[in-house]
Design an enzyme around this catalytic site. Structure first.
Site: not given
Ligand code: ADE
Length: 242
Positions: A13, A200
């Site tokens: 990041e 995601d």
């Molecule tokens: N960062 C990226 N994806 C995430 C998720 N599904 N839950 C928590 N933090 C995240």
């Protein structure tokens, strides 16, 4: 804004911004590397805070106390909660909350921090506007949303977890640091904004999607932040005080 603190939780990041910035010194505190430097003529302190709310909170306090930052930008990735969000899309924080703050058994709504005036911490309006403009100027076009960031010390990967975050605190996306960064900025009265790109969908294949898309999502977020600094410099040059 004279000195800007830029925080990412993971190497992925901050790597792009670290490459683009002219780093002038590194200080090692709390086991973290704080990189001082310049990006688009702006003074920055760039740091990887580590994962989770406590790491993020401690890092913000160091940025305030030891580096006297005037504002904080948090860049990174998140899991989608709002159904319209697709991988690669970007959420600019309108506000941030901690979805795992839960004293509901005592009668408080989830997310509310007992005996505090605020629990939904508002991002700075100028930084939000700048982020929006920076997003519009990105080379690759993504959908950009202004929304609530929901943070907790959990990787969200099931439909019920996701539904709960939407139903209780109304978060657009879930991640693990923004709410804590916002909270500590509020305590110090420092403006902040959180920029998160979706890696995601926080359900089903979230673990695998995260591994596949974390780099591209982190890059999207970093690119927007880079544009923000460029715009800040441009705006300051054009302001009548200069
Ligand atoms: N960062 C990226 N994806 C995430 C998720 N599904 N839950 C928590 N933090 C995240």
């Amino acid at each position: 804004m004279r000195t800007i603190g830029i925080i990412g939780a993971m190497d992925e990041e901050i790597v792009l911004l670290k490459e683009k910035a002219e780093i002038t010194s590194v200080e090692h505190l709390l086991g973290l590397d704080f990189y001082r430097g310049k990006l688009y003529q702006k003074d920055i302190v760039l740091v990887r805070c580590g994962i989770g709310k406590v790491n993020a909170a401690a890092c913000v306090q160091v940025l305030v106390d030891r580096f006297s930052v005037d504002c904080i930008i948090n860049t990174g990735v998140a899991g989608a909660i709002y159904h319209r969000l697709q991988i690669g899309d970007i959420v600019i924080s309108h506000d941030a909350v901690q979805h795992d703050m839960d004293t509901s058994v005592l009668g408080d709504p989830v997310g509310i921090i007992p005996r505090m005036e605020e629990s939904y911490f508002h991002a700075d309006k100028r930084l939000m506007a700048l982020a929006k403009k920076a997003g519009e100027q990105m080379e690759t076009k993504h959908n950009i949303f202004l929304g609530r960031i929901a943070s907790g010390d959990q990787f969200i990967s099931t439909k019920p977890q996701k539904q709960r975050i939407w139903n209780t605190v109304g978060g657009y996306c879930a991640e693990m640091e923004g709410g804590a960064i916002a909270h500590v900025c509020y305590l110090n009265q420092i403006p902040f904004v959180i920029i998160r790109s979706i890696s995601d969908k926080a359900e089903g294949e979230a673990g695998m999607d995260f591994a596949e898309f974390v780099h591209i999502a982190a890059k999207n977020s970093g690119e927007l932040v880079e544009n923000m600094l460029r715009l800040m410099t441009e705006e300051e040059k054009n302001s009548p005080q200069n």
